[in-house]
Motif scaffolding. Structure first.
Motif, PDB file in Angstrom:
ATOM      1  N   MET A 490       0.915  -4.434 -11.313  1.00 32.55           N
ATOM      2  CA  MET A 490       0.607  -3.321 -10.412  1.00 32.55           C
ATOM      3  C   MET A 490      -0.706  -2.636 -10.776  1.00 32.55           C
ATOM      4  O   MET A 490      -1.304  -1.947  -9.944  1.00 32.55           O
ATOM      5  CB  MET A 490       1.741  -2.283 -10.451  1.00 32.55           C
ATOM      6  N   TYR A 491      -1.136  -2.841 -12.013  1.00 32.36           N
ATOM      7  CA  TYR A 491      -2.340  -2.160 -12.493  1.00 32.36           C
ATOM      8  C   TYR A 491      -3.548  -2.575 -11.646  1.00 32.36           C
ATOM      9  O   TYR A 491      -3.803  -3.763 -11.460  1.00 32.36           O
ATOM     10  CB  TYR A 491      -2.539  -2.520 -13.969  1.00 32.36           C
ATOM     11  N   LYS A 492      -4.266  -1.577 -11.124  1.00 29.33           N
ATOM     12  CA  LYS A 492      -5.448  -1.813 -10.291  1.00 29.33           C
ATOM     13  C   LYS A 492      -5.141  -2.682  -9.079  1.00 29.33           C
ATOM     14  O   LYS A 492      -5.950  -3.520  -8.673  1.00 29.33           O
ATOM     15  CB  LYS A 492      -6.578  -2.447 -11.101  1.00 29.33           C
ATOM     16  N   GLY A 493      -3.954  -2.512  -8.541  1.00 36.10           N
ATOM     17  CA  GLY A 493      -3.626  -3.261  -7.330  1.00 36.10           C
ATOM     18  C   GLY A 493      -4.034  -2.475  -6.102  1.00 36.10           C
ATOM     19  O   GLY A 493      -4.695  -1.430  -6.177  1.00 36.10           O
ATOM     20  N   SER A 494      -3.642  -3.030  -4.946  1.00 39.42           N
ATOM     21  CA  SER A 494      -3.786  -2.289  -3.695  1.00 39.42           C
ATOM     22  C   SER A 494      -2.402  -2.263  -3.096  1.00 39.42           C
ATOM     23  O   SER A 494      -2.003  -3.145  -2.336  1.00 39.42           O
ATOM     24  CB  SER A 494      -4.785  -3.017  -2.792  1.00 39.42           C
ATOM     25  N   ILE A 495      -1.635  -1.253  -3.517  1.00 38.40           N
ATOM     26  CA  ILE A 495      -0.191  -1.310  -3.339  1.00 38.40           C
ATOM     27  C   ILE A 495       0.210  -0.748  -1.988  1.00 38.40           C
ATOM     28  O   ILE A 495      -0.018   0.423  -1.685  1.00 38.40           O
ATOM     29  CB  ILE A 495       0.519  -0.539  -4.462  1.00 38.40           C
ATOM     30  N   ALA A 496       0.794  -1.600  -1.157  1.00 38.62           N
ATOM     31  CA  ALA A 496       1.307  -1.158   0.143  1.00 38.62           C
ATOM     32  C   ALA A 496       2.775  -0.847  -0.020  1.00 38.62           C
ATOM     33  O   ALA A 496       3.560  -1.705  -0.403  1.00 38.62           O
ATOM     34  CB  ALA A 496       1.104  -2.261   1.181  1.00 38.62           C
ATOM     35  N   TRP A 497       3.160   0.397   0.281  1.00 35.48           N
ATOM     36  CA  TRP A 497       4.572   0.760   0.062  1.00 35.48           C
ATOM     37  C   TRP A 497       5.413   0.373   1.260  1.00 35.48           C
ATOM     38  O   TRP A 497       5.954   1.205   1.968  1.00 35.48           O
ATOM     39  CB  TRP A 497       4.690   2.242  -0.286  1.00 35.48           C
ATOM     40  N   THR A 498       5.538  -0.915   1.460  1.00 35.37           N
ATOM     41  CA  THR A 498       6.437  -1.436   2.480  1.00 35.37           C
ATOM     42  C   THR A 498       7.851  -1.486   1.900  1.00 35.37           C
ATOM     43  O   THR A 498       8.048  -1.264   0.705  1.00 35.37           O
ATOM     44  CB  THR A 498       6.016  -2.850   2.874  1.00 35.37           C
ATOM     45  N   THR A 499       8.798  -1.809   2.754  1.00 41.62           N
ATOM     46  CA  THR A 499      10.173  -1.885   2.255  1.00 41.62           C
ATOM     47  C   THR A 499      10.314  -2.894   1.119  1.00 41.62           C
ATOM     48  O   THR A 499      10.951  -2.595   0.107  1.00 41.62           O
ATOM     49  CB  THR A 499      11.132  -2.221   3.406  1.00 41.62           C
ATOM     50  N   PRO A 500       9.740  -4.114   1.236  1.00 44.92           N
ATOM     51  CA  PRO A 500       9.877  -5.040   0.104  1.00 44.92           C
ATOM     52  C   PRO A 500       9.279  -4.481  -1.189  1.00 44.92           C
ATOM     53  O   PRO A 500       9.873  -4.639  -2.257  1.00 44.92           O
ATOM     54  CB  PRO A 500       9.104  -6.278   0.564  1.00 44.92           C
TER      55      PRO A 500
END
Lengths: 707, 255, 392, 190
Positions: A490-500
């Motif tokens: 997760m570090y330096k990601g582009s995290i989309a907070w979708t249900t999955p």
């Protein structure tokens, strides 16, 4: 041109042909989808059992005082002055009332000194009948009962002091009009349960036709419920859930194959699953099992209750289904990878399924032989597990756990795989420590065979316990490595907070708790205290439910657009996710405290000091159920009214995102060409994904995607 | 690509094309073989359950176990059956060799011999082992008829008129049966004997069916130098049945 | 290594001793009742704090990354390494070391639980569905009962600061002997003996001369629980008994009182013995249906086929000692024999008790009970012949 | 099912290089024959060694115990199994992946037997049994449910004439018939 260029879900020319195309299908996606529907059904069934289990535990079974008008008092002193004398005591739990009669045919056998007898029976409503013995073709009446003209005996109907209906059968008194002595009577109480009594002073004896299982207490229903929950959830839901359902659909697509190696074996595995499921359901209908899902001897060899043999055969048959799936996956991974895909170009889900398949193939046969020997033990008394015949119950535990411990890794390893997939896709990040995760899957599979006796620390010998305790800690290391790698991804990601993604985070939360409560159970002295308490229940559920089930639900959302071709409602998906998460933690977190406080598991009732904790837990189970129901609605809405899914809704890079949604009958229009790895998010714009939505990091050469 | 008319003279093994999802026939054959090996490994682990139970009770009751083995079972019958199974393994290897050489006649002959061996094995098992045991009450678990076995043993002993000097000699010769007294755990020994040999016998029976099926396919020209995958797999199955017997025989009959 | 563990465990033992009875220990564990409890609890806290540290660390990172690196339209994920050998070695080795400490520590304190000291007082524990029975060294089984969750159950006492070894065996299925305050648990198997030992450290009860029984020192703490921890069927959850710890002197007095049942009239003793032997798990006394015939009103009822043909002293005696000889038709033959676990007077007491349950014979039973009591008290009286009172 | 190769002419496939057993190793007859002969010899050897209990050495004898017997027999059996697997089952000529499958299977069996026996050996049940603490199996009087055994025995022996147990069932007495050799191990006080 050919019809294998259309979606695998596309209906055939006629309805019948469509149905047949599913019944005879050898398409892995259809088989996987049928598996998916079946395991969700089983999840529902097992969930209902779980809800009933928690409902029973809302409060302990206690003796209460019931007044004539039906008010309930915990203490006679609470009742109004006048009512105290007429209070009746009753044992009650909140949900299951004790049922004292199971068979509705109590009968009195009237033996008149000779071998001829008459049987008096009553149906559920109490209406009586007598069958008199036949002799020389004529109805004899050895009891001198008054008969009507057509030969049926005369009952007199009365009411006793409590207002219950009573039918009396009297001996004929030819000398006077006074009624003769009572031969037998049938009483129907307020709840409609008939009971029969033979009259006193006569040479009669009371027999009540008591088929096995004729008395069900509250405890007994509870015992069946938790056994039902365990057997259904383990054998019919969680073991096939990710591998046989989602694995079947996606394993061939993700390695670019047209199908699994042995499509007919795959279909056979599905029908074996159905066949085994029928045995299990028969067992439930025929009275259920009350042995727990572990079938410990000599309890399981001696209990006459329910239909244990049928459930054992069910688990035996389901084992073959699991073996065939495993064999299929191993050969598929070995032989059907798309050209150019090396072992370390495979998505991690495939690695996880491969490790799972190894356990399925190597461990399940031992379960098969164990259950067969147990069936023989029940049917023929072979005496290997039955101590009364010189056998050894601990040997059974070894046999059982040699499969059943690796089986928990059959359950959790695929979940590890889907978490790796979901995190990489939704964080748009190359997975951290690919090889470490891949090898740790294989390591877990290997070590899982070494640790089974930690289920037996209170039963096995001290020497074995020390060995197994040490070996058990080995399995914690690769598991810890995986968790660290996921967080690092997760570090330096582009995290989309979708249900999955939300579910991946829930998984990390719950599974970390589940994993970290493992060491107290692997450590000998603390396990002695915690063994067979609610601590184990909570640990197991945090791993299996907080781990596998949450990952499974997350994976369902992740791949839902792909295998159904429809999008789901993101907002309600997340609402449901949060409800499940909160409900789950409310239900199970408190159970750790119950466990350390010494509340043993599989208890139908308990000391009042645990009442508050159990109430909290039961309350959580309702939240959990509500969450799952919202999910059900979301999925149903998506199937019927969801908008069409794009080919690659999340911007994934593994091969399943290259094909149509839903995929074609042979997965790909033509054999895919591998141009990038499954996690090259730094350098590759995903196929079928809008490049404008997908900025690549600065340093990369902004290589266009291969399409 | 051109679509030439199909050559009617091609035999099925020559015309064989792999299933649609395989890239080529080599992959398919190797995949099938790997699948078979995985299946065999499940068979081995299945029988491991019997071996584990055997080892457990043998360690608990070593003398009882040893004596029971020598008294209740005839090693001659076991040895004969071992030899027969080894022969059948050999002939099935020759059948595969015949397939590789495209010799249908030899293939059928060797498969036929294998079938005869399997039938011989089962007939000996049922007629010379199972039936006398059923008759004498030497059955598993609670079916084991201790009174009958004791009575029988007493009658046998009454017939042995042995001068003292002979008994040590008999022992040196390994004739433990002459000093045997039924033990307390004979019923468990026989339980393991029955369930393991019956499960093995069931596998032999299944083997006869699949060999019969292979014979039918051989007769129909389905096996030839380029394609004999299922025959090879039948052979593998048959060999594992043999290997399991190789272990069961000394454990049950000899030691 | 071992020294290190010893030192650290003693430090933590001291610390947890200081923590004893704080809200923190109360939240996790029950009273620490034996010598095993402090080390087990300390080890648990060691594991707990390590776990809590890693959990907070990981979840903190999860939340922090989740917020900081949430997706923003048009913003690329910055480059980051895909692996880092040093980091990976660190997070493999550090947990391994922590686990190794857990293992050694746990195994050390476990092995102490396994080997009982040679000076232990031996209590024979017999268990069956659904009842525990303790036979003390003087041959006594407790006659004191305490109510546990609605049920009158036998009450067990132990001496403080004394090693007690339990030799356990089950009569039917597997049960598990579990006293949470002592942190001990061991399965009981049929056809086999298992042992466990304990050294209680806290006195919970005292001997009350007037009531002739052990009573709690602190009424809020009615003693420990003895649970069955291995699932054993219908009334598995109701196999709970009270276990108390007395001082040595009180324990001796209690034990003597348990061995001496001669001062208890037969009917009362019958009730006690039936309770202590778990008869009421199957037989009811109010006519309701259990898994065996009720005792209400059965006295003098016909039992065709049995030796005496009706329920009398002989019939009850035979049913207790050889339950399989005559089984009431229609009921399963699942009672075990009480041969050797029950004295003649106790059998007589049960029979008298059953007699008293039939109103017709209640007066007779009372009278017989009184006569027998008188005979007991007069020293030169002949022992009563149990067959004598059989009058019709 | 549809075959995507429907449109492809079989000869074309044959003409390609993808043949099922193109480079397969043809089973050599004499190798197999000698393996078979060795297997027969080893069977005879097993039987022979199993029947030797004493080796006369001069005036005394060396005893071969049961443990040694089992070791000898299992070693020979393993050699036989390896021969069958390597030659008859072609492992020697196949791709190594099949051998890996076999090795991991054997690994699984060894773990199963080995670790199970770690427990059962070390619990010392045997010693305690000899001290009379543990009742040998078959001591059915200990069992709580003799009626069940009776029923099963009766069912098992339904057709056998003159059975003792059958008589006891007929007379209504639940007499449990323990194995006579075990009488000394029974005790009534349990």
């Amino acid at each position: 041109m050919a019809h294998h260029d259309v979606s695998y879900l596309a209906p055939k020319e006629t309805f019948l042909k469509t149905v047949m195309s599913w019944v005879y299908t050898i398409d892995h996606k259809k088989i996987g989808l049928m598996y998916l529907v079946a395991v969700l059904l089983m999840f529902f069934l097992g969930g209902v059992a779980a809800m009933l289990v928690r409902a029973q535990l809302w409060e302990p079974t206690r003796t209460v005082f019931v007044s004539e008008d039906g008010s309930v008092y915990m203490n006679p002193a609470e009742a109004p002055e006048g009512e105290r004398d007429s209070l009746k005591t009753e044992t009650r739990g909140i949900f299951f009332q004790p049922i004292t009669t199971y068979v509705s045919r109590p009968a009195v056998n009237l033996l008149s000194g000779s071998t001829v007898g008459a049987v008096i029976t009553a149906s559920q409503d109490g209406s009586p009948s007598v069958s008199l013995p036949e002799s020389d073709g004529q109805t004899s009446n050895p009891l001198n009962i008054a008969l009507t003209d057509d030969g049926s005996p005369i009952f007199t109907e009365t009411t006793d002091q409590r207002g219950n209906k009573v039918w009396e059968l009297r001996r004929e008194n030819p000398d006077s009009d006074e009624p003769g002595p009572v031969l037998a009577s049938i009483t129907v109480d307020g709840r409609g349960n008939p009971s029969a009594e033979a009259g006193s002073g006569l040479s009669t004896r009371k027999t009540t036709i008591r088929e096995p299982g004729s008395t069900i207490t509250t405890n007994n229903i509870y015992n069946r419920m938790f056994s039902l929950h365990g057997t259904i959830m383990v054998f019919l839901f969680i073991i096939p859930s990710i591998p046989a359902a989602l694995g079947n659909i996606f394993l061939p697509i993700m390695i670019g194959a047209k199908d699994v190696a042995f499509p007919r074996l795959n279909l056979m595995s599905w029908y074996i699953y159905v066949f085994g499921g029928i045995f299990a359901l028969y067992s439930v209908i025929a009275g259920g099992v009350e042995t727990g899902w572990t079938f410990y001897t000599p309890y399981s060899t001696t209990t006459d209750w329910g239909s244990v043999t049928s459930m054992l055969l069910a688990a035996f048959i389901l084992g073959f289904s699991s073996i065939f799936t495993g064999m299929n996956f191993i050969v598929t991974v070995h032989k059907l990878r798309v050209p150019g895909m090396g072992w370390f170009d495979m998505p991690l889900f495939i690695w996880a399924l491969y490790a799972t398949a190894i356990i399925q193939v190597l461990a399940t046969p031992v379960l098969g032989i164990t259950l067969m020997m147990l069936v023989f033990e029940r049917m023929f008394g072979i005496g290997i597990f039955d101590p009364a015949l010189g056998g050894d119950p601990v040997l059974f535990q070894h046999f059982f756990w040699f499969y059943s411990h690796p089986a928990v890794y059959i359950m959790i390893l695929p979940a590890f795989g889907v978490i790796s997939e979901m995190l990489a896709v939704h964080c748009r990040k190359r997975i951290f420590g690919y090889r470490a995760i891949a090898f740790s899957s294989i390591a877990i599979a290997a070590i899982s065979f070494l640790v089974w006796a930690h289920h037996m620390f209170t039963a096995a010998s001290p020497v074995a316990n020390v060995i197994f305790s040490a070996l058990t800690f080995l399995v914690a290391i690769p598991t810890a490595i995986k968790v660290f790698n996921w967080i690092a991804t997760m570090y330096k990601g582009s995290i989309a907070w979708t249900t999955p993604m939300l579910y991946s985070a829930f998984f990390l939360f719950c599974f970390t708790i589940g994993g970290l409560t493992g060491p107290p159970l692997a450590t000998l002295s603390t396990d002695i205290h915690l063994h067979d308490t609610y601590f184990v229940v909570a640990h197991f559920h945090y791993v299996m439910m907080g781990g596998t089930v949450l990952a499974f639900i997350g994976a369902l959302h992740h791949w839902w657009p792909k295998f159904t071709g429809k999008m789901y409602n993101e907002f309600w998906g997340q609402i449901a996710g949060w409800t499940v998460f909160v409900g789950f933690n409310v239900t199970f977190f408190i159970q750790f405290f119950m466990g350390t406080q010494g509340m043993p598991r599989r208890y139908a009732t308990y000391s009042p000091e645990f009442e508050l904790m159990h109430k909290i837990s039961t309350f959580g189970s309702w939240l959990l159920a509500i969450g799952f129901l919202i999910h059900l609605v979301v999925f149903a809405h998506s199937v019927f009214a969801g908008r069409k899914a794009p080919r690659n809704p999340w911007g994934g890079l593994s091969l399943e995102w290259e094909t149509e949604s839903p995929p074609l009958e042979h997965n790909f229009a033509r054999e895919p060409v591998l141009t990038h790895g499954p996690y090259d998010y730094d350098t590759v714009v995903p196929p079928h994904y809008d490049p404008a939505l997908y900025p690549l990091p600065e340093r990369s050469d902004n290589a266009p995607s291969h399409h | 690509m051109t679509s030439a008319p199909k050559d009617k003279e091609l035999k099925p093994w020559e015309a064989y094309i792999p299933q649609h999802h395989w890239r080529n026939a080599t992959d398919e054959a190797e995949g099938a073989k790997l699948g078979m090996w995985l299946f065999l490994s499940t068979e081995v682990l299945l029988f491991a359950g019997f071996f584990c139970a055997y080892a457990f009770f043998r360690l608990l009751y070593p003398e009882n176990w040893h004596d029971a083995s020598r008294y209740y079972l005839d090693w001659e019958i076991g040895a004969a059956n071992t030899a027969v199974l080894l022969l059948s393994s050999f002939t099935i290897v020759l059948a595969i060799r015949a397939a590789q050489q495209g010799n249908r006649g030899m293939m059928l002959i060797h498969l036929g011999i294998t079938q005869l061996c399997a039938a011989f094995f089962l007939i000996v098992k049922l007629g010379w082992e199972y039936w006398p045991k059923i008759r004498d009450g030497k059955l598993p678990g609670i079916f084991f008829d201790y009174p009958a076995v004791y009575a029988q043993r007493a009658a046998e002993k009454a017939m042995i008129v042995a001068p003292d000097a002979i008994i040590p000699a008999a022992q040196v010769a390994g004739d433990y049966a002459s000093t045997f007294t039924p033990g307390a755990h004979d019923h468990i020994f026989l339980s393991i004997y029955w369930i393991s040999t019956a499960t093995h016998g069931f596998h032999v029976l299944v083997g006869m069916f699949v060999i019969g099926w292979a014979m039918w396919k051989a007769y129909k020209w389905h096996y030839g130098p380029r394609h004999y995958t299922s025959l090879e797999n039948v052979g593998l199955y048959w060999h594992i049945v043999d290997i399991i017997w190789i272990f069961l025989f000394p454990l049950l009959y000899l030691v | 290594m071992i020294d290190l563990i010893n030192t650290s465990s003693s430090i933590i033992n001291t610390a947890s001793g200081a923590l004893a009875d704080s809200w923190w220990t109360r939240m996790w564990f029950r009273h620490s009742g034996s010598t095993f409890a402090p080390s087990t609890d300390a080890l648990y806290y060691y594991i707990f704090f390590i776990s809590a540290f890693f959990f907070v660390l990981l979840m903190g990172l999860l939340v922090y990354f989740g917020i900081k690196y949430r997706r923003r339209p048009g913003v690329a994920a910055p480059l980051s390494p895909a692996h880092n050998t040093k980091l990976e070695i660190a997070w493999s080795v550090i947990p391994a070391i922590l686990f190794a400490v857990m293992f050694f520590w746990g195994a050390r304190s476990y092995l102490k639980m396994v080997v009982s000291p040679s000076d232990s007082e031996v209590i024979q524990v017999s268990v069956w569905r659904w009842q525990w029975e303790w036979v003390y060294p003087n041959g006594a089984t407790p006659i004191q009962n305490e109510k546990v969750n609605d049920r009158e159950m036998p009450f067990f006492a132990l001496p403080v600061d004394t090693n007690v070894k339990f030799v356990m065996s089950s009569q039917d299925v597997i049960h598990s002997f579990y006293i949470p305050e002592f942190r001990i648990k061991r399965d009981c198997f049929p056809n086999r003996y298992t042992t466990v030992w304990v050294r209680p450290t806290q006195v919970t009860h005292r001997w009350d001369e007037d009531l002739e029984k052990a009573v709690p020192i602190d009424p809020r703490n009615p003693g420990y629980y003895l649970f069955c921890a291995e699932y054993c069927g219908d009334q598995h959850s109701q196999m709970a008994n009270r276990v108390a710890v007395l001082t040595r002197t009180d324990y001796q007095k209690w034990l003597e009182a348990q061995a001496d049942t001669s001062s208890i009239p037969l009917i009362e003793l019958g009730l006690l013995v039936s309770r202590n032997n778990g008869c009421f798990a199957c037989h009811s006394v109010d006519g309701s249906r259990g898994s065996a015939p009720t005792w209400q009103n059965i006295w003098n009822q016909p039992r065709p086929g049995s030796r005496d043909g009706k329920v009398d002293f002989n019939y009850v005696r035979e049913s207790i000692l050889e339950p399989g000889v005559f089984v009431v038709p229609g009921w399963p033959n699942n009672m075990m024999s009480y041969q050797g676990r029950i004295t003649d007077r106790e059998i007589l007491a049960i029979a008298t008790y059953i007699q008293s349950l039939n109103p017709e014979f209640a007066a007779q039973a009372q009278e017989f009970s009184r006569q027998e009591m008188e005979a007991q008290e007069s020293e030169d009286a002949d022992p009563i012949d149990p067959l004598e009172p059989e009058m019709n | 099912m549809t075959n995507p190769h429907d449109s492809i002419e079989p000869r074309e496939i044959l003409a390609s290089e993808e043949h099922g057993h193109e480079h397969v190793h043809v089973t050599p007859f004499w190798t197999m024959f000698w393996v078979f002969a060795i297997l027969l010899f080893l069977t005879a050897l097993t039987v022979w060694t199993a029947n030797i209990h004493y080796i006369p050495v001069g005036n005394s004898v060396i005893e071969i115990g049961a443990t040694l017997h089992i070791l000898i027999a299992m070693t020979i059996a393993t050699v036989k199994a390896v021969l069958v697997a390597a030659y008859f089952m072609h492992l020697k000529y196949d791709k190594p992946v099949n051998t890996i499958v076999v090795v991991s299977t054997i690994f699984g069996v060894i773990l199963f037997l080995g670790l199970t026996l770690t427990d059962t050996i070390s619990r010392g049940i045997h010693d305690r049994r000899e001290q009379g603490e543990i009742h040998a199996g078959g001591d059915m009087t200990l069992y709580s449910n003799p009626g069940r055994l009776e029923r099963m025995r009766a069912a098992a022996q339904g057709g056998v004439e003159g059975s003792v147990v059958q008589q006891s069932v007929a007379s209504g007495e639940a007499v449990v018939q323990p194995p006579p050799a075990d009488n000394e191990n029974q005790s009534a006080d349990h």
